[in-house]
Enzyme design. Structure first.
Site, mmCIF file in Angstrom:
data_model
loop_
_atom_site.group_PDB
_atom_site.id
_atom_site.type_symbol
_atom_site.label_atom_id
_atom_site.label_comp_id
_atom_site.label_asym_id
_atom_site.label_seq_id
_atom_site.Cartn_x
_atom_site.Cartn_y
_atom_site.Cartn_z
ATOM 1 N N ARG A 28 -10.254 -11.681 2.422
ATOM 2 C CA ARG A 28 -11.218 -12.589 1.936
ATOM 3 C C ARG A 28 -10.266 -14.175 2.123
ATOM 4 O O ARG A 28 -11.025 -15.311 2.059
ATOM 5 C CB ARG A 28 -11.465 -12.399 0.500
ATOM 6 C CG ARG A 28 -10.733 -12.391 -0.509
ATOM 7 C CD ARG A 28 -10.780 -11.627 -1.673
ATOM 8 N NE ARG A 28 -11.086 -10.131 -1.457
ATOM 9 C CZ ARG A 28 -11.503 -9.222 -2.179
ATOM 10 N NH1 ARG A 28 -11.948 -9.634 -3.525
ATOM 11 N NH2 ARG A 28 -11.322 -8.006 -1.796
ATOM 12 N N LYS A 63 0.803 -1.486 -0.139
ATOM 13 C CA LYS A 63 -0.097 0.069 0.127
ATOM 14 C C LYS A 63 0.826 1.263 -0.126
ATOM 15 O O LYS A 63 1.955 1.115 0.543
ATOM 16 C CB LYS A 63 -0.838 0.159 1.295
ATOM 17 C CG LYS A 63 -2.121 -1.180 1.500
ATOM 18 C CD LYS A 63 -2.766 -0.857 2.822
ATOM 19 C CE LYS A 63 -3.848 -1.989 2.960
ATOM 20 N NZ LYS A 63 -4.883 -1.772 2.024
#
Length: 455
Positions: A310, A236
């Site tokens: 996820r 990020k």
């Protein structure tokens, strides 16, 4: 103003703006003149204390605003209560659900995150109103405070081990059992995706498993416990990494909800599963284009290591499904797409069953905990099927990101299932919600679960 020396609780009358003129006519003339001199009109946040002949506080008047302002901002009474001087107060002018909501707002306003510096407590305390369920009120408040504390704690002090310790403390409080699988044992026990996401960190990944209750419907809560998310090899940018201590907000919220369920003795067999990891970077980090085989046996192509939540949830959902629960709920700070869609104040949720959805929406109103139903849109299933593997963890194109993430998770939930894609953060202070960590959806679910599970 002189501090009260009264031993009894001070009446705190809640007044809506439209009712103030009539109420003012019926107050003692001196009290009405005093309130009007102080500029009290009943608008949201108005607060005035009225002295008696000895200079003590005889009553407090709290503005509840108008119906229009209530639609724009919930928990308005909290901003008025926060202005009161020291003392114990007793709410007046409300009943039923409105009284409970005001008491909840007052208690939530008292939250202080004081782990790292001394914080002045809220001056005014509330005497529990007669006729409301104090056990329920206290469970909601303490559960929310637990969630806030966990999210607000920086990753330096809230890694996978510390999250486990918090879960153990909760289990001990309620005489629940807890079992933890950590490190390379995750591979031995067939949790390959939890291990893959967490293996690059110096802080061992783990799966936390809490069980409570011996009878009733089986309820399984699964919370994303990514204690810090660098994005992995798809790292990020700095601006996107700033709030990643809150990426375990799903775990924090299910722990808060679990506390509420256990504290109110809800007649269920409760299970809480938390995959706790840190998505970090070293030579062992999982890579873009890797293909992982999940616990369920489905293969997953990794197209972005920053779509890691996820992956860990998938193994936990598959594991939870093996126990055939009557209802399984996942909560996760999963996608930025959800925030783009509905902003930080709403908790988007996904469920196939219309009756479950209606119960959650009704619970949200009763719990003053707004939610918004999103679709498990079947035509988008092809977007998560890359061809080379069964599933793609990060479909290209940038569209429907929250929906495709929910569809991905549904592939692993072989039980009646609802998924919450929460934000877990209050970006600016609001009544009863200081800037920082925030639970979302827990109170809505607490009210909804008895209807969903027919208990």
């Amino acid at each position: 103003m002189t501090e009260t020396t009264q031993n009894t609780a001070i009446p705190a009358r809640v007044i809506h703006q439209t009712d103030w003129p009539q109420i003012a006519e019926n107050l003692p003339p001196m009290a009405a003149r005093w309130a009007m001199t102080q500029g009290f009109s009943g608008k949201s946040g108005d607060c005035v204390t009225v002295p008696d002949a000895n200079g003590n506080i005889s009553m407090a008047l709290l503005g509840a605003g108008s119906p229009e302002s209530a639609q724009r901002q919930r928990f308005q009474i909290a901003s008025a209560a926060a202005k009161l001087p020291k003392g114990e107060y007793q709410l007046q002018g409300l009943s039923g659900d409105a009284l409970f909501e005001a008491a909840l707002a007052w208690r939530l306003e008292s939250y202080r995150f004081d782990r790292y510096r001394i914080q002045s407590p809220m001056a005014a305390t509330l005497k529990t109103p007669e006729g409301i369920d104090d056990v329920l009120l206290e469970a909601m408040v303490s559960g929310e405070f637990l969630t806030r504390d966990l999210i607000n704690t920086p990753a330096s002090d809230m890694g996978p081990e510390e999250l486990e310790n918090a879960a153990r403390a909760l289990a001990d409080t309620h005489n629940a059992t807890i079992h933890v699988i950590s490190g390379n044992t995750l591979l031995d026990e067939n949790f390959p995706m939890i291990h893959a996401v967490g293996r690059a960190s110096s802080r061992a990944p783990r799966l936390i498993d809490i069980k409570w209750g011996g009878s009733g419907p089986k309820l399984t809560l699964v919370g994303k416990g990514v204690c810090f998310d660098t994005g992995g090899l798809n790292i990020k940018p700095g601006g996107s990494m700033g709030l990643m201590k809150k990426d375990m907000g799903g775990a924090a919220t299910v722990l808060g909800l679990a506390h509420m369920i256990m504290a109110t003795q809800m007649p269920v067999q409760l299970r809480v599963l938390i995959p706790a990891v840190e998505n970090s970077i070293d030579g062992s980090a999982f890579r873009p284009q890797d293909i992982l085989t999940s616990r369920k046996g489905l293969t997953v192509e990794i197209n972005n290591t920053d779509a890691e939540g996820r992956l860990v949830l998938a193994d936990a959902l598959a594991y939870g499904s093996e126990d055939n629960p009557d209802l399984m709920i996942s909560m996760a700070t999963l996608t930025g797409a959800a925030r783009v869609a509905v902003g930080p104040d709403l908790a988007p949720f996904y469920v196939d069953d219309d009756d479950i959805a209606a119960a959650i929406q009704s619970g949200a109103i009763k719990g003053t905990d707004p939610v918004w139903r999103m679709p498990f849109h079947a035509p988008y299933e092809s977007m998560i099927e890359p061809g080379i593997a069964n599933l793609d963890n990060a479909p290209s194109g940038g569209m429907a990101g929250s929906i495709t993430a929910a569809l991905f998770l549904r592939r692993f939930a072989d039980a009646p299932y609802a998924h919450f894609d929460i934000y877990g953060w209050q970006p600016s202070a609001a009544p009863a919600r200081p800037k920082g960590g925030a639970g979302q959806g827990a109170r809505a679910l607490l009210h909804a679960l008895p209807n969903i599970l027919s208990i």
